[in-house]
Design a protein around this motif. Structure first.
Motif, PDB file in Angstrom:
ATOM      1  N   GLY A  20       0.843  -1.141   0.167  1.00  0.00           N
ATOM      2  CA  GLY A  20      -0.212   0.017  -0.067  1.00  0.00           C
ATOM      3  C   GLY A  20       0.942   1.375  -0.029  1.00  0.00           C
ATOM      4  N   ILE A  21       2.239   0.987  -0.013  1.00  0.00           N
ATOM      5  CA  ILE A  21       3.233   2.390   0.034  1.00  0.00           C
ATOM      6  C   ILE A  21       3.900   2.275  -1.172  1.00  0.00           C
ATOM      7  CG2 ILE A  21       4.837   3.411   1.307  1.00  0.00           C
ATOM      8  CD1 ILE A  21       3.310   2.888   3.797  1.00  0.00           C
ATOM      9  N   TYR A  22       4.530   1.062  -1.219  1.00  0.00           N
ATOM     10  CA  TYR A  22       5.574   0.763  -2.481  1.00  0.00           C
ATOM     11  C   TYR A  22       5.425  -0.546  -2.891  1.00  0.00           C
ATOM     12  CZ  TYR A  22      10.171   0.203  -4.622  1.00  0.00           C
ATOM     13  OH  TYR A  22      10.943  -0.302  -5.453  1.00  0.00           O
ATOM     14  N   GLU A  23       5.249  -0.592  -4.097  1.00  0.00           N
ATOM     15  CA  GLU A  23       5.126  -2.251  -4.640  1.00  0.00           C
ATOM     16  C   GLU A  23       6.306  -2.577  -5.445  1.00  0.00           C
ATOM     17  OE1 GLU A  23       2.541  -4.011  -3.436  1.00  0.00           O
ATOM     18  OE2 GLU A  23       1.471  -2.420  -2.553  1.00  0.00           O
ATOM     19  N   GLY A  24       7.648  -2.190  -5.237  1.00  0.00           N
ATOM     20  CA  GLY A  24       8.486  -2.644  -5.993  1.00  0.00           C
ATOM     21  C   GLY A  24       9.071  -2.223  -7.175  1.00  0.00           C
ATOM     22  N   GLY A  25       8.531  -1.167  -7.802  1.00  0.00           N
ATOM     23  CA  GLY A  25       8.667  -0.536  -9.186  1.00  0.00           C
ATOM     24  C   GLY A  25      10.123  -0.097  -9.440  1.00  0.00           C
ATOM     25  N   LEU A  26      10.962   0.048  -8.519  1.00  0.00           N
ATOM     26  CA  LEU A  26      12.533   0.604  -9.055  1.00  0.00           C
ATOM     27  C   LEU A  26      13.480  -0.565  -9.308  1.00  0.00           C
ATOM     28  CD1 LEU A  26      12.848   3.611  -6.529  1.00  0.00           C
ATOM     29  CD2 LEU A  26      12.707   3.530  -8.890  1.00  0.00           C
ATOM     30  N   THR A  27      12.918  -1.725  -9.300  1.00  0.00           N
ATOM     31  CA  THR A  27      13.823  -2.934  -9.644  1.00  0.00           C
ATOM     32  C   THR A  27      13.276  -3.553 -10.847  1.00  0.00           C
ATOM     33  OG1 THR A  27      13.483  -3.431  -7.250  1.00  0.00           O
ATOM     34  CG2 THR A  27      14.150  -5.232  -8.655  1.00  0.00           C
ATOM     35  N   ILE A  28      14.102  -3.837 -11.565  1.00  0.00           N
ATOM     36  CA  ILE A  28      14.151  -4.602 -13.051  1.00  0.00           C
ATOM     37  C   ILE A  28      13.720  -6.096 -12.625  1.00  0.00           C
ATOM     38  CG2 ILE A  28      14.888  -5.456 -15.173  1.00  0.00           C
ATOM     39  CD1 ILE A  28      14.190  -2.335 -15.196  1.00  0.00           C
ATOM     40  N   TRP A  29      12.606  -6.569 -12.472  1.00  0.00           N
ATOM     41  CA  TRP A  29      12.357  -8.014 -11.959  1.00  0.00           C
ATOM     42  C   TRP A  29      12.645  -8.899 -13.183  1.00  0.00           C
ATOM     43  CZ3 TRP A  29      12.072  -8.538  -6.872  1.00  0.00           C
ATOM     44  CH2 TRP A  29      11.660  -7.355  -6.444  1.00  0.00           C
ATOM     45  N   GLU A  30      13.146  -9.943 -12.726  1.00  0.00           N
ATOM     46  CA  GLU A  30      13.615 -11.079 -13.715  1.00  0.00           C
ATOM     47  C   GLU A  30      12.476 -11.386 -14.692  1.00  0.00           C
ATOM     48  OE1 GLU A  30      12.973 -12.704  -9.868  1.00  0.00           O
ATOM     49  OE2 GLU A  30      14.634 -11.746 -10.665  1.00  0.00           O
ATOM     50  N   CYS A  31      11.016 -11.496 -14.337  1.00  0.00           N
ATOM     51  CA  CYS A  31       9.894 -11.845 -15.045  1.00  0.00           C
ATOM     52  C   CYS A  31       9.712 -10.826 -16.000  1.00  0.00           C
ATOM     53  CB  CYS A  31       8.688 -12.249 -14.313  1.00  0.00           C
ATOM     54  SG  CYS A  31       8.833 -13.891 -13.551  1.00  0.00           S
ATOM     55  N   GLY A  32      10.218  -9.591 -15.957  1.00  0.00           N
ATOM     56  CA  GLY A  32       9.856  -8.521 -16.933  1.00  0.00           C
ATOM     57  C   GLY A  32      10.725  -8.764 -18.187  1.00  0.00           C
ATOM     58  N   ILE A  33      12.006  -9.318 -17.834  1.00  0.00           N
ATOM     59  CA  ILE A  33      12.957  -9.709 -18.885  1.00  0.00           C
ATOM     60  C   ILE A  33      12.581 -10.867 -19.618  1.00  0.00           C
ATOM     61  CG2 ILE A  33      15.485 -10.267 -19.201  1.00  0.00           C
ATOM     62  CD1 ILE A  33      16.071  -8.773 -16.689  1.00  0.00           C
ATOM     63  N   ASP A  34      11.962 -11.777 -18.823  1.00  0.00           N
ATOM     64  CA  ASP A  34      11.462 -13.098 -19.372  1.00  0.00           C
ATOM     65  C   ASP A  34      10.157 -12.807 -20.198  1.00  0.00           C
ATOM     66  OD1 ASP A  34      13.231 -14.564 -17.722  1.00  0.00           O
ATOM     67  OD2 ASP A  34      11.858 -15.127 -16.286  1.00  0.00           O
ATOM     68  N   LEU A  35       9.583 -11.921 -20.187  1.00  0.00           N
ATOM     69  CA  LEU A  35       8.247 -11.413 -20.740  1.00  0.00           C
ATOM     70  C   LEU A  35       9.064 -10.893 -22.118  1.00  0.00           C
ATOM     71  CD1 LEU A  35       5.275 -11.281 -21.556  1.00  0.00           C
ATOM     72  CD2 LEU A  35       5.371  -9.036 -20.088  1.00  0.00           C
ATOM     73  N   VAL A  36      10.010  -9.998 -22.121  1.00  0.00           N
ATOM     74  CA  VAL A  36      10.470  -9.334 -23.300  1.00  0.00           C
ATOM     75  C   VAL A  36      11.077 -10.538 -24.209  1.00  0.00           C
ATOM     76  CG1 VAL A  36      12.438  -7.917 -24.283  1.00  0.00           C
ATOM     77  CG2 VAL A  36      10.540  -7.152 -22.335  1.00  0.00           C
ATOM     78  N   ASN A  37      11.867 -11.430 -23.585  1.00  0.00           N
ATOM     79  CA  ASN A  37      12.492 -12.480 -24.162  1.00  0.00           C
ATOM     80  C   ASN A  37      11.137 -13.295 -25.023  1.00  0.00           C
ATOM     81  OD1 ASN A  37      15.041 -11.823 -23.948  1.00  0.00           O
ATOM     82  ND2 ASN A  37      15.472 -12.928 -21.903  1.00  0.00           N
ATOM     83  N   TYR A  38      10.322 -13.779 -24.302  1.00  0.00           N
ATOM     84  CA  TYR A  38       9.052 -14.391 -25.071  1.00  0.00           C
ATOM     85  C   TYR A  38       8.599 -13.681 -26.245  1.00  0.00           C
ATOM     86  CZ  TYR A  38       4.515 -16.577 -25.785  1.00  0.00           C
ATOM     87  OH  TYR A  38       3.472 -16.844 -26.355  1.00  0.00           O
ATOM     88  N   LEU A  39       8.528 -12.245 -25.693  1.00  0.00           N
ATOM     89  CA  LEU A  39       7.889 -11.631 -27.057  1.00  0.00           C
ATOM     90  C   LEU A  39       8.758 -11.492 -28.311  1.00  0.00           C
ATOM     91  CD1 LEU A  39       6.453  -8.480 -24.947  1.00  0.00           C
ATOM     92  CD2 LEU A  39       5.056 -10.095 -26.214  1.00  0.00           C
ATOM     93  N   ILE A  40      10.110 -11.490 -28.026  1.00  0.00           N
ATOM     94  CA  ILE A  40      11.070 -11.638 -29.093  1.00  0.00           C
ATOM     95  C   ILE A  40      10.980 -12.917 -29.730  1.00  0.00           C
ATOM     96  CG2 ILE A  40      13.577 -11.870 -29.446  1.00  0.00           C
ATOM     97  CD1 ILE A  40      13.939  -9.772 -27.246  1.00  0.00           C
ATOM     98  N   SER A  41      10.750 -14.062 -28.985  1.00  0.00           N
ATOM     99  CA  SER A  41      10.862 -15.427 -29.605  1.00  0.00           C
ATOM    100  C   SER A  41       9.566 -15.728 -30.483  1.00  0.00           C
ATOM    101  CB  SER A  41      10.969 -16.278 -28.372  1.00  0.00           C
ATOM    102  OG  SER A  41       9.857 -16.585 -27.656  1.00  0.00           O
ATOM    103  N   GLN A  42       8.524 -14.860 -30.080  1.00  0.00           N
ATOM    104  CA  GLN A  42       7.409 -15.239 -30.517  1.00  0.00           C
ATOM    105  C   GLN A  42       7.175 -14.043 -31.777  1.00  0.00           C
ATOM    106  OE1 GLN A  42       5.009 -17.752 -29.980  1.00  0.00           O
ATOM    107  NE2 GLN A  42       6.853 -18.134 -28.974  1.00  0.00           N
ATOM    108  N   GLN A  43       8.131 -13.207 -31.796  1.00  0.00           N
ATOM    109  CA  GLN A  43       8.053 -12.013 -32.968  1.00  0.00           C
ATOM    110  C   GLN A  43       6.717 -11.361 -33.020  1.00  0.00           C
ATOM    111  OE1 GLN A  43       9.275 -14.214 -36.795  1.00  0.00           O
ATOM    112  NE2 GLN A  43      11.292 -14.002 -35.952  1.00  0.00           N
ATOM    113  N   GLY A  44       6.366 -10.947 -31.689  1.00  0.00           N
ATOM    114  CA  GLY A  44       5.049 -10.444 -31.465  1.00  0.00           C
ATOM    115  C   GLY A  44       4.987  -9.128 -32.217  1.00  0.00           C
TER     116      GLY A  44
END
Length: 196
Positions: A20-44
């Motif tokens: 309710g105060i800070y929800e972790g937005g200043l971190t590059i979380w690994e699943c964000g990188i994983d999602l980009v890699n998935y989009l690249i692999s699918q040529q979204g």
């Protein structure tokens, strides 16, 4: 201090999460990188599409959408400081001169349907946002009101979040029980802990 920012509080407590105060937005979380890699692999194909990135932090999936032809990309995160100090500079550093309407929204998911009145998205992208089961109802409500009828939601997350209890299996169960969306696992990454 009385006027201490939400993010300063989190940094002083050395915490990625103060509910309710800070929800972790200043971190590059690994699943964000994983999602980009998935989009690249699918040529979204984002050409001409309207995209929303929920819980964007550094905005990597949204940036990928811009670079790959999206008509508009809206970046949302809980804290306005994250948007101002992290998301916007990161987007500006990475998109160069592209014809895409980028919009930035801070606040919780309950406010999105009123802020984004009559806006529907072809793609809603999100990474590491299903860690807390207490937020599933408001997340699904926002997704339901913002997704175009032929749209697609892609969520990248861990199977279990230690300490907070959420994860992919629990979120899938929530979706099945509430019957709003059908879900499908499209990619699994096996990663373990190495002890030395």
């Amino acid at each position: 201090q009385e006027n201490q920012s939400d993010i300063s509080q989190a940094l002083n407590q050395q915490s990625d999460l103060i509910e309710g105060i800070y929800e972790g937005g200043l971190t590059i979380w690994e699943c964000g990188i994983d999602l980009v890699n998935y989009l690249i692999s699918q040529q979204g194909d984002f050409n001409g599409k309207n995209v929303l990135e929920l819980g964007c932090g550094g905005g990597l999936p949204g940036i990928y959408s811009v670079v790959n032809g999206a008509k508009s990309v809206h970046f949302q995160d809980y804290n306005s400081e994250v948007i101002k100090e992290f998301t916007i500079p990161n987007v500006q550093l990475n998109i160069e001169e592209r014809k895409c309407e980028c919009r930035y929204i801070a606040g919780d998911w309950n406010t999105l349907p009123t802020v984004l009145i009559q806006t529907k998205y072809d793609y809603i992208l999100s990474a590491e946002t299903i860690y807390n089961p207490n937020h599933y109802t408001q997340l699904v409500s926002a997704l339901n009101s913002l997704l175009h009828p032929q749209g697609q939601i892609l969520i990248s997350a861990k199977s279990y979040y230690f300490g907070v209890g959420g994860g992919t299996r629990l979120f899938e169960s929530f979706l099945q029980e509430n019957g709003v969306f059908s879900s499908e696992v499209v990619h699994v990454i096996e990663a373990g802990i190495i002890f030395t």
